[in-house]
Every structure is written in C-alpha cells, then in structure tokens.
Design an enzyme around this catalytic site. Structure first.
Site, PDB file in Angstrom:
ATOM      1  CE  LYS A   1     -19.452   0.869   0.968  1.00 12.10           C
ATOM      2  NZ  LYS A   1     -18.574   1.740   2.388  1.00 12.10           N
TER       3      LYS A   1
ATOM      4  CB  CYS B   1     -13.424   6.868   8.782  1.00  7.44           C
ATOM      5  SG  CYS B   1     -15.288   6.358   9.087  1.00  7.44           S
TER       6      CYS B   1
ATOM      7  CB  CYS C   1     -14.679  10.980   9.968  1.00  3.63           C
ATOM      8  SG  CYS C   1     -15.073  10.384   8.883  1.00  3.63           S
TER       9      CYS C   1
ATOM     10  CE  LYS D   1     -24.163   8.763  -7.554  1.00  7.13           C
ATOM     11  NZ  LYS D   1     -24.143   9.725  -6.548  1.00  7.13           N
TER      12      LYS D   1
ATOM     13  CB  CYS E   1     -18.143   9.970  11.267  1.00  6.68           C
ATOM     14  SG  CYS E   1     -18.355   8.578  10.510  1.00  6.68           S
TER      15      CYS E   1
ATOM     16  CG  HIS F   1     -31.647   7.600   1.673  1.00  8.75           C
ATOM     17  ND1 HIS F   1     -31.469   8.744   1.418  1.00  8.75           N
ATOM     18  CD2 HIS F   1     -31.355   8.535   3.323  1.00  8.75           C
ATOM     19  CE1 HIS F   1     -29.705   8.612   1.187  1.00  8.75           C
ATOM     20  NE2 HIS F   1     -30.281   8.760   2.272  1.00  8.75           N
TER      21      HIS F   1
ATOM     22  CG  HIS G   1     -28.930   6.444  -0.868  1.00  7.74           C
ATOM     23  ND1 HIS G   1     -28.906   5.433   0.046  1.00  7.74           N
ATOM     24  CD2 HIS G   1     -27.849   7.153  -0.479  1.00  7.74           C
ATOM     25  CE1 HIS G   1     -28.167   5.896   0.940  1.00  7.74           C
ATOM     26  NE2 HIS G   1     -28.025   6.872   1.096  1.00  7.74           N
TER      27      HIS G   1
ATOM     28  CG  HIS H   1     -17.520   8.656   5.382  1.00  9.87           C
ATOM     29  ND1 HIS H   1     -18.205   8.179   6.803  1.00  9.87           N
ATOM     30  CD2 HIS H   1     -18.501   8.728   4.121  1.00  9.87           C
ATOM     31  CE1 HIS H   1     -18.923   8.026   7.140  1.00  9.87           C
ATOM     32  NE2 HIS H   1     -19.802   8.890   5.837  1.00  9.87           N
TER      33      HIS H   1
END
Length: 506
Positions: free
Chosen positions: A296, A143, A125, A299, A128, A20, A17, A146
C-alpha cells in the site's frame, strides 16, 4: 447522441495524488472516445469543499476557509490541466447555485416525511465522515479504509433519511439493469450491501461540530452531511433543477473507485428515489493503485507516486499510457516511477516511437522529404494492413472503463507485428537496387500509413504525442465519426518535421 461522464469530486484536505489523476484521466479517455464516435459529450470533475476534514485542514494551515478552498481548487485544477483532462465543468461545492439546489432537494425529501430527527449513539470514522456499524469495522475495531485513524464513539442529535423503504426497489433496479454497475464483481458487492435491512442515513452534522457545509433548510443549527451535498453535484453541474438537464442526466455515467461504492451505489440512488428523480445510467467502478510489490502506498514508506513528478520526468503521455495500460477493473494494480519508466521506454519508446522515427527519417532522407507513392501490395502488406484495422477498430467502437487496458494492449501487440514486418522487409536493403526500389517505396508507404491509423486511434489515449506524430506524417485531419481507413496518406506528399517522439529516459 449524448454522453455525460462524471468523476468523483475530490476532498481538498490534501494535495492531488495519483488516484485523483487516474480516475480523471480515464474519464478523459472515455470522453475522447465518445467524441471520436460523434457523440455530444460532457465531462465533469472537481473538488468537494465541505465537511469536517476540509474544515480541520484549513485550521491546521491557519487559513480562512475561502482562502484555503481557493488555494486547493487552483491546485487540483492545475494538476488536471497538466495531465490533459479536457473537462467541461470544474465542480466547486461552495458555489451558491449548488448549495441552493442541495437545500432544495433536502426540503423536497423532508416534505415527504422521509427525514426524521433523532438522538443517535454510534461509531464515527472521521476519515469517511460517516457512522459505522460494527460489521463495517476490522477485528481491532478500526475502519478498514482508515486503519491509522481512531474511530470515535459519538452521541448527538441529527437528521436521518429513511433508507429501508427503498431497498427492495433499488435491488429490483439492479436486477432489471445489469449494466447499472460494472464490472460484475462490484455489482455483486453492491447486492451484498443491500441484502440486509438498511439503517437510516444520517444526513446532517450539528454546527457545534461542523460549520463548513450547506445549511439544512429546515433547521439552521445543522449543516448537510458532506456526502449528501457532494453527490448532488452530478445534477447541479447540468443545471438541475432547471429544465433541460434531463437529456444529459439520462446518459450519465459515474466513474468511481471501489472505496466509494456504498455512497454511490446505496446512498445516492435512494436519495434520488426519495426526491422522485431517475437514477444515473451507470456506475463504472475501478480498483486501486498500490506500490511496487503490492505494498500500500504511504508517505512513510516513500512509495507514493506524485503525478507532477512523473510528468516532469517523463512527460504527460508516459503517465497517461501507464494508467490506461495497467489499470485492472476488479483487482488492485501496481504503480511506481520505475514501472512507468520501464513501460514508457519499452512500449512507447522502443515499439512505437522508434518505429516511427526510423521509417520517417529513412523516407525523409531517401525520398526527398516525402512519403513515397506505393506500388502493388504483397500478401505481407495486406496481412499487416488487416491487423492494423482490427487493432485500431477497438477505438472506433464505444469503450467502457474496463475495456481500456485491452484496447491499448491491442495497439502494443500490433506495434510488435509492425516491427517484425519492417525488419523482415528490410527497406534499407531494397533501396540499394533499382530493381527493388518500387518495393521499398511500397513498404515505407504501408508502414507510415499504418502508423497514421495507430496514431489516430491513440488520439483518445495520448493525444499530445499522437498529434505530434500525425504532424510528422503531415496526415490529413482524422474523419469524424472516426473509423480506421487505410491509404489516407498522400503518395509523394510532403513529410512534416521529424522529431523524437518518446526520447529514452534512464
């Protein structure tokens, strides 16, 4: 001089994505900058193939592990090639040499009685892939990284690395080396993480739960915790533990996102200290990308930016330019296909590409396909040339991650000044009279030569487009180490083939 630049290695449980692409593009810009300065540079990027998340992702697709890892590795590699990352080493943690070195490091630390086996009950989690303290969680007990993933209460026996014996030493290292973590906001955050005594770090997972990983050398019923395995790649890429890695390691700079500051700023240095190894030179930390309006990316909202889609629509340099221009080191930055398109059209298209196109075409048409030879320079010419050298010289100096936006902004400001210069000098009017024709030649020469200097600088940021522009100008190869030198275009020299550098996109 050497420079060893690393990106994180990316989990392969999902497709590549924008995050990266971003970190790896920034690493590539830093590599090109250091090469332009005459450094010997190595850039590593790649994929983290172990751990519970990757194991579950393979199972969901009904694929065998090796088939899944090969598919994902190829996918990441093709995206990095697409966005122009000139990496020297592509990491795959399933490589046998890497796994052996990881086990070797664990055995070394175990032999020093710094790894203990104990039963543990804690909050885990899966996102993580680590245990969390209560203070790590939100008020709702989730978390923060997440929030859609339920944390689990887990009780199991594992191996733990003693962390507290190294905390004061790590704090001292940070105090003695103010550049160890940049920018300062993240250095302060790391010091905060080290302000209280550290709990032992769980460095194993029972094979009853996770099998995709490096076997613990001292207990075959366990695999290595994915972070312990992944972080060691920075050493195994340069052939540690074989002799010869030291000269690269002494100049190692890790580029990371702020979400992985703790593994890189706490776990990794303590792992290295425990193994009796020196710490990396620097952690360069960046913030995250969010959707337009600061929302944020998700999708379900539909505001995710796909690097492949951007490159197909706008070309690779539109993406690279936006990432370089709008990244902010210590606060999140907005991105969307619309914002990238606007920046591409207004800055690359209107301010830089359009100027090159109109002046090169004018010279091609009116001076027989040549760069005209200049006459005497005016005060306006000298002022512009001085501005060009000042703006471009930012690329003839060492660039740190947080410098990139300002260095690219300087080029945009310069392009605006050049457009004002050409509009004011009006060479198309000067050309009409025999009396002012020499002045016209000078204005065209000065503009084209200044554009050459800009494009030589931009070879570090948008190399594909910069190379095309330099070919249009038939410019000689840029000097190494690079520095902005004027008057390198040959008067009465031939122009190359003129093409539209940044065609407008709706």
């Amino acid at each position: 001089m050497k420079s060893y630049i690393t990106t994180p290695i990316y989990y392969v449980n999902g497709s590549p994505h924008i995050g990266h692409a971003f970190t790896s593009v920034m690493a590539d810009i830093l590599k090109r900058n250091r090469q332009a300065l005459g450094c010997d540079v190595m850039l590593s990027t790649g994929v983290d193939e172990h751990g519970q998340k990757n194991q579950e992702a393979a199972a969901e697709l009904g694929m065998g592990y090796q088939e899944f890892l090969d598919m994902r590795g190829k996918e990441f590699r093709s995206v990095f090639d697409l966005v122009g990352i000139s990496y020297d080493y592509f990491v795959r943690t399933s490589r046998e040499g890497h796994k052996q070195a990881v086990a070797g490091m664990e055995q070394t630390i175990f032999d020093k009685d710094l790894i203990v086996k104990k039963n543990y009950t804690g909050t885990y989690c899966k996102g993580c892939e680590e245990f969390k303290k209560e203070s790590d969680l939100t008020e709702d007990g989730q978390c923060p990284l997440h929030p859609t993933m339920q944390v689990e209460q887990t009780e199991e026996t594992n191996y733990f690395l003693k962390m507290e014996p190294f905390r004061e030493r790590l704090l001292q290292h940070i105090a003695d080396n103010p550049d160890f973590v940049q920018p300062e906001a993240f250095r302060n955050e790391l010091k905060q993480m080290l302000a209280e005594p550290l709990e032992d770090l769980c460095i194993s997972r029972p094979k009853s739960r996770v099998t995709l990983g490096v076997d613990l050398p001292f207990d075959p019923d366990f695999v290595t915790y994915v972070w312990f395995d992944a972080l060691t790649n920075y050493l195994t890429n340069i052939d540690w533990p074989e002799d010869g890695y030291q000269s690269w390691w002494a100049e190692c700079e890790h580029l990371i996102g702020k979400d992985i500051l703790k593994p890189h700023g706490v776990y990794w240095p303590i792992m290295l200290m425990a193994a009796g190894l020196p710490l990396p030179k620097k952690l360069s930390v960046h913030s995250h990308w969010v959707g337009a309006g600061g929302v944020k990316m998700s999708k379900s909202i539909g505001n995710v930016v796909d690097p492949i889609e951007v490159v197909e629509k706008l070309g690779v340099d539109a993406l690279r330019w936006y990432l370089a221009r709008h990244m902010r080191a210590d606060s999140d930055s907005q991105i969307s296909v619309e914002l990238i398109t606007q920046t591409y059209n207004s800055e690359l298209g209107n301010k830089i590409g359009n100027l090159l196109s109109r002046v090169a075409k004018f010279s091609n048409k009116n001076f027989g396909g040549k760069v005209p030879a200049p006459g005497p320079l005016s005060a306006e010419d000298e002022a512009l040339r001085k501005s060009v050298v000042e703006a471009a010289s930012g690329f003839s100096r060492w660039i740190d991650l947080q410098d990139i936006p300002a260095r690219t902004q300087a080029i945009v400001t310069l392009a605006e000044e050049m457009n004002e210069y050409i509009d004011k000098q009006a060479p198309w009017t000067l050309f009409k009279s025999e009396d002012t024709r020499e002045r016209c030649q000078t204005v065209i020469y000065v503009t084209l030569d200044c554009l050459r200097v800009i494009m030589e600088a931009l070879q570090q940021v948008i190399p594909g487009s910069a190379d095309k522009a330099l070919a249009m100008l038939n410019a000689p190869a840029a000097p190494r180490p690079w520095t902005p030198v004027l008057d390198r275009l040959e008067g009465n020299g031939d122009l190359g083939e003129i093409e539209s550098l940044f065609p407008r996109v709706q």
